[in-house]
Design a protein around this motif. Structure first.
Motif, PDB file in Angstrom:
ATOM      1  N   THR A  84      46.401  21.242  35.501  1.00  0.00           N
ATOM      2  CA  THR A  84      45.925  21.858  34.265  1.00  0.00           C
ATOM      3  C   THR A  84      46.081  23.367  34.367  1.00  0.00           C
ATOM      4  OG1 THR A  84      44.283  20.085  33.997  1.00  0.00           O
ATOM      5  CG2 THR A  84      43.985  22.084  32.686  1.00  0.00           C
ATOM      6  N   SER A  85      46.784  23.943  33.404  1.00  0.00           N
ATOM      7  CA  SER A  85      47.002  25.394  33.403  1.00  0.00           C
ATOM      8  C   SER A  85      46.173  26.038  32.304  1.00  0.00           C
ATOM      9  CB  SER A  85      48.484  25.716  33.194  1.00  0.00           C
ATOM     10  OG  SER A  85      49.254  25.229  34.272  1.00  0.00           O
ATOM     11  N   VAL A  86      45.524  27.127  32.659  1.00  0.00           N
ATOM     12  CA  VAL A  86      44.715  27.887  31.709  1.00  0.00           C
ATOM     13  C   VAL A  86      45.193  29.332  31.732  1.00  0.00           C
ATOM     14  CG1 VAL A  86      42.418  28.680  31.083  1.00  0.00           C
ATOM     15  CG2 VAL A  86      42.725  26.382  32.033  1.00  0.00           C
ATOM     16  N   SER A  87      45.526  29.866  30.563  1.00  0.00           N
ATOM     17  CA  SER A  87      46.001  31.251  30.464  1.00  0.00           C
ATOM     18  C   SER A  87      44.928  32.115  29.810  1.00  0.00           C
ATOM     19  CB  SER A  87      47.285  31.323  29.627  1.00  0.00           C
ATOM     20  OG  SER A  87      48.324  30.596  30.263  1.00  0.00           O
ATOM     21  N   THR A  88      44.729  33.283  30.380  1.00  0.00           N
ATOM     22  CA  THR A  88      43.784  34.246  29.814  1.00  0.00           C
ATOM     23  C   THR A  88      44.507  35.563  29.570  1.00  0.00           C
ATOM     24  OG1 THR A  88      43.097  34.918  32.043  1.00  0.00           O
ATOM     25  CG2 THR A  88      41.778  33.225  30.949  1.00  0.00           C
ATOM     26  N   SER A  89      44.173  36.220  28.479  1.00  0.00           N
ATOM     27  CA  SER A  89      44.830  37.482  28.104  1.00  0.00           C
ATOM     28  C   SER A  89      43.825  38.621  28.150  1.00  0.00           C
ATOM     29  CB  SER A  89      45.437  37.376  26.706  1.00  0.00           C
ATOM     30  OG  SER A  89      46.450  36.393  26.677  1.00  0.00           O
ATOM     31  N   ASP A  90      44.280  39.768  28.631  1.00  0.00           N
ATOM     32  CA  ASP A  90      43.463  40.979  28.671  1.00  0.00           C
ATOM     33  C   ASP A  90      44.226  42.117  28.008  1.00  0.00           C
ATOM     34  OD1 ASP A  90      41.185  40.032  30.207  1.00  0.00           O
ATOM     35  OD2 ASP A  90      42.604  39.865  31.871  1.00  0.00           O
ATOM     36  N   VAL A  91      43.521  42.884  27.193  1.00  0.00           N
ATOM     37  CA  VAL A  91      44.122  44.043  26.527  1.00  0.00           C
ATOM     38  C   VAL A  91      43.599  45.308  27.190  1.00  0.00           C
ATOM     39  CG1 VAL A  91      44.380  45.308  24.378  1.00  0.00           C
ATOM     40  CG2 VAL A  91      44.311  42.804  24.350  1.00  0.00           C
ATOM     41  N   HIS A  92      44.539  46.145  27.660  1.00  0.00           N
ATOM     42  CA  HIS A  92      44.179  47.389  28.332  1.00  0.00           C
ATOM     43  C   HIS A  92      44.630  48.582  27.471  1.00  0.00           C
ATOM     44  CE1 HIS A  92      43.411  45.075  32.024  1.00  0.00           C
ATOM     45  NE2 HIS A  92      44.491  44.383  31.683  1.00  0.00           N
ATOM     46  N   THR A  93      43.801  49.588  27.440  1.00  0.00           N
ATOM     47  CA  THR A  93      44.135  50.794  26.693  1.00  0.00           C
ATOM     48  C   THR A  93      44.527  51.914  27.644  1.00  0.00           C
ATOM     49  OG1 THR A  93      42.543  50.192  24.984  1.00  0.00           O
ATOM     50  CG2 THR A  93      43.300  52.463  25.009  1.00  0.00           C
ATOM     51  N   ASN A  94      45.693  52.479  27.371  1.00  0.00           N
ATOM     52  CA  ASN A  94      46.188  53.606  28.175  1.00  0.00           C
ATOM     53  C   ASN A  94      46.482  54.761  27.227  1.00  0.00           C
ATOM     54  OD1 ASN A  94      48.186  55.380  29.492  1.00  0.00           O
ATOM     55  ND2 ASN A  94      48.062  53.862  31.161  1.00  0.00           N
ATOM     56  N   PRO A  95      45.888  55.936  27.465  1.00  0.00           N
ATOM     57  CA  PRO A  95      46.102  57.075  26.546  1.00  0.00           C
ATOM     58  C   PRO A  95      47.567  57.442  26.370  1.00  0.00           C
ATOM     59  CG  PRO A  95      44.302  57.524  28.073  1.00  0.00           C
ATOM     60  CD  PRO A  95      44.958  56.264  28.556  1.00  0.00           C
ATOM     61  N   ALA A  96      48.360  57.228  27.399  1.00  0.00           N
ATOM     62  CA  ALA A  96      49.764  57.633  27.322  1.00  0.00           C
ATOM     63  C   ALA A  96      50.627  56.588  26.629  1.00  0.00           C
ATOM     64  CB  ALA A  96      50.302  57.904  28.723  1.00  0.00           C
ATOM     65  N   SER A  97      50.383  55.312  26.954  1.00  0.00           N
ATOM     66  CA  SER A  97      51.272  54.273  26.426  1.00  0.00           C
ATOM     67  C   SER A  97      50.632  53.393  25.362  1.00  0.00           C
ATOM     68  CB  SER A  97      51.761  53.382  27.577  1.00  0.00           C
ATOM     69  OG  SER A  97      50.655  52.789  28.251  1.00  0.00           O
ATOM     70  N   GLY A  98      49.360  53.614  25.086  1.00  0.00           N
ATOM     71  CA  GLY A  98      48.690  52.825  24.067  1.00  0.00           C
ATOM     72  C   GLY A  98      48.163  51.515  24.623  1.00  0.00           C
ATOM     73  N   PHE A  99      48.242  50.487  23.807  1.00  0.00           N
ATOM     74  CA  PHE A  99      47.701  49.194  24.206  1.00  0.00           C
ATOM     75  C   PHE A  99      48.713  48.426  25.075  1.00  0.00           C
ATOM     76  CE2 PHE A  99      45.435  50.137  20.268  1.00  0.00           C
ATOM     77  CZ  PHE A  99      44.125  49.956  20.676  1.00  0.00           C
ATOM     78  N   ARG A 100      48.190  47.712  26.082  1.00  0.00           N
ATOM     79  CA  ARG A 100      49.020  46.868  26.929  1.00  0.00           C
ATOM     80  C   ARG A 100      48.317  45.526  27.118  1.00  0.00           C
ATOM     81  NH1 ARG A 100      49.252  45.909  32.371  1.00  0.00           N
ATOM     82  NH2 ARG A 100      47.677  47.525  32.789  1.00  0.00           N
ATOM     83  N   ASN A 101      49.034  44.463  26.866  1.00  0.00           N
ATOM     84  CA  ASN A 101      48.463  43.118  26.979  1.00  0.00           C
ATOM     85  C   ASN A 101      48.989  42.437  28.253  1.00  0.00           C
ATOM     86  OD1 ASN A 101      47.000  40.761  25.881  1.00  0.00           O
ATOM     87  ND2 ASN A 101      49.039  39.853  25.778  1.00  0.00           N
ATOM     88  N   SER A 102      48.105  41.830  29.059  1.00  0.00           N
ATOM     89  CA  SER A 102      48.516  41.102  30.266  1.00  0.00           C
ATOM     90  C   SER A 102      47.949  39.685  30.203  1.00  0.00           C
ATOM     91  CB  SER A 102      48.034  41.802  31.532  1.00  0.00           C
ATOM     92  OG  SER A 102      46.621  41.822  31.594  1.00  0.00           O
ATOM     93  N   THR A 103      48.737  38.742  30.679  1.00  0.00           N
ATOM     94  CA  THR A 103      48.332  37.336  30.675  1.00  0.00           C
ATOM     95  C   THR A 103      48.310  36.789  32.096  1.00  0.00           C
ATOM     96  OG1 THR A 103      49.317  37.002  28.490  1.00  0.00           O
ATOM     97  CG2 THR A 103      48.860  35.038  29.800  1.00  0.00           C
ATOM     98  N   THR A 104      47.224  36.147  32.449  1.00  0.00           N
ATOM     99  CA  THR A 104      47.074  35.512  33.766  1.00  0.00           C
ATOM    100  C   THR A 104      46.963  34.005  33.581  1.00  0.00           C
ATOM    101  OG1 THR A 104      45.915  37.459  34.623  1.00  0.00           O
ATOM    102  CG2 THR A 104      45.686  35.396  35.866  1.00  0.00           C
ATOM    103  N   THR A 105      47.792  33.252  34.328  1.00  0.00           N
ATOM    104  CA  THR A 105      47.759  31.789  34.246  1.00  0.00           C
ATOM    105  C   THR A 105      47.230  31.219  35.558  1.00  0.00           C
ATOM    106  OG1 THR A 105      49.639  31.728  32.731  1.00  0.00           O
ATOM    107  CG2 THR A 105      49.107  29.686  33.898  1.00  0.00           C
ATOM    108  N   THR A 106      46.208  30.388  35.461  1.00  0.00           N
ATOM    109  CA  THR A 106      45.612  29.730  36.622  1.00  0.00           C
ATOM    110  C   THR A 106      45.857  28.229  36.511  1.00  0.00           C
ATOM    111  OG1 THR A 106      43.873  31.411  36.730  1.00  0.00           O
ATOM    112  CG2 THR A 106      43.493  29.346  37.926  1.00  0.00           C
ATOM    113  N   THR A 107      46.385  27.651  37.585  1.00  0.00           N
ATOM    114  CA  THR A 107      46.670  26.215  37.594  1.00  0.00           C
ATOM    115  C   THR A 107      45.714  25.490  38.534  1.00  0.00           C
ATOM    116  OG1 THR A 107      49.010  26.570  37.120  1.00  0.00           O
ATOM    117  CG2 THR A 107      48.411  24.434  38.044  1.00  0.00           C
ATOM    118  N   THR A 108      45.029  24.510  38.008  1.00  0.00           N
ATOM    119  CA  THR A 108      44.138  23.669  38.802  1.00  0.00           C
ATOM    120  C   THR A 108      44.832  22.338  39.056  1.00  0.00           C
ATOM    121  OG1 THR A 108      42.184  24.676  37.813  1.00  0.00           O
ATOM    122  CG2 THR A 108      41.887  22.555  38.915  1.00  0.00           C
TER     123      THR A 108
END
Length: 267
Positions: A84-108
């Protein structure tokens, strides 16, 4: 013994990324030393299954037979795997580059064994013991001794250690003690779980669901189900299995000789 999925219990782990003389009518005089490749003998089993225990007892005698060609025994464990794979997304704010989205997938990964978590543990203990004591004259005795002493305890860590110490015999030197410790660590950790996953996947890939199913030279040879040998057209005695192994070894030798002749003609 068929797997009934509705009755299965699961254990879950998370990934982070009698010497026997056998007289057989086999009379071919071709020396087996011509072919040094061992004959594959695979038993598809469950460690706490009575049919597996019966099957393993027979083959422990087969492997001790006089004049047996080289063999490569394998126990491949029956179970089911759920990933079973579960993906979670995080939005990071950087003053220079703006918004950045990262996704982490965990497999059980979950391995399910018919006779419950103890069977999964027993399977793993046997796989780990084979890894660190790879000589089949040793690890096969470990499995058979587990079966014969107190089979109801198969899967208990203390029992596996007791049997391991009994198999190595006498006073254990530091090197052997270290190997037994590694078996213990393997059996309760990620290393052992990965061995179990690989073994169960191997069984699934071969389409086997009955313990005990016997393959010789990668061909289905026999089945023990409900305490009865079935689907064994060439017989189910120790002598019958020894004969099948000798015939498979002869076939391997013949194939090798033909290959060598073909190469010589090509020169």
């Amino acid at each position: 013994m068929k797997i009934a999925l509705s009755t299965l219990l699961a254990i879950t782990a998370l990934f982070s990324s009698t010497t026997a003389e056998v007289n057989t009518p086999f009379t071919v005089n071709t020396p087996f030393t011509v072919n040094k490749n061992p004959v594959d003998v695979t038993l598809f089993v469950m460690s706490r299954c009575p049919d597996a225990i019966k099957c393993e007892g027979v083959f422990s005698r087969v492997f001790q037979a006089e004049n047996l060609p080289p063999v490569d025994p394998l126990l491949s464990y029956i179970g089911s795997i759920d990933r079973t794979s579960v993906s979670t997304s995080d939005v990071h704010t950087n003053p220079a580059s703006g918004f950045r989205n990262s996704t982490t997938t965990t497999t059980t990964t979950t391995v399910t064994c018919k006779h419950g978590p103890l069977e999964c543990a027993g399977n793993t203990q046997q796989l780990c013991f084979k890894k660190y004591f790879s000589d089949h004259s040793v690890w096969v005795r470990f499995v058979v001794t587990m079966n014969s002493l107190q089979s109801r305890r198969i899967g208990e860590p203390e029992y596996a250690r007791e049997v391991g110490e009994k198999i190595v015999g006498g006073t254990v030197d530091k090197e052997t003690e270290s190997l037994l410790d590694k078996v213990d660590e393997c059996s309760r950790g990620q290393e052992g779980f990965e061995l179990l996953v690989d073994s169960v996947q191997h069984t699934i890939d071969h389409g086997v669901g009955t313990s005990c199913t016997v393959f010789i030279d990668n061909k289905k040879r026999c089945v023990v189900d409900g305490g009865v040998w079935r689907e064994c057209p060439e017989g189910s005695s120790v002598a019958d299995f020894v004969r099948s192994i000798k015939e498979a070894a002869l076939q391997l030798t013949t194939t090798l000789m033909k290959s060598c002749l073909f190469r010589r003609k090509s020169w």
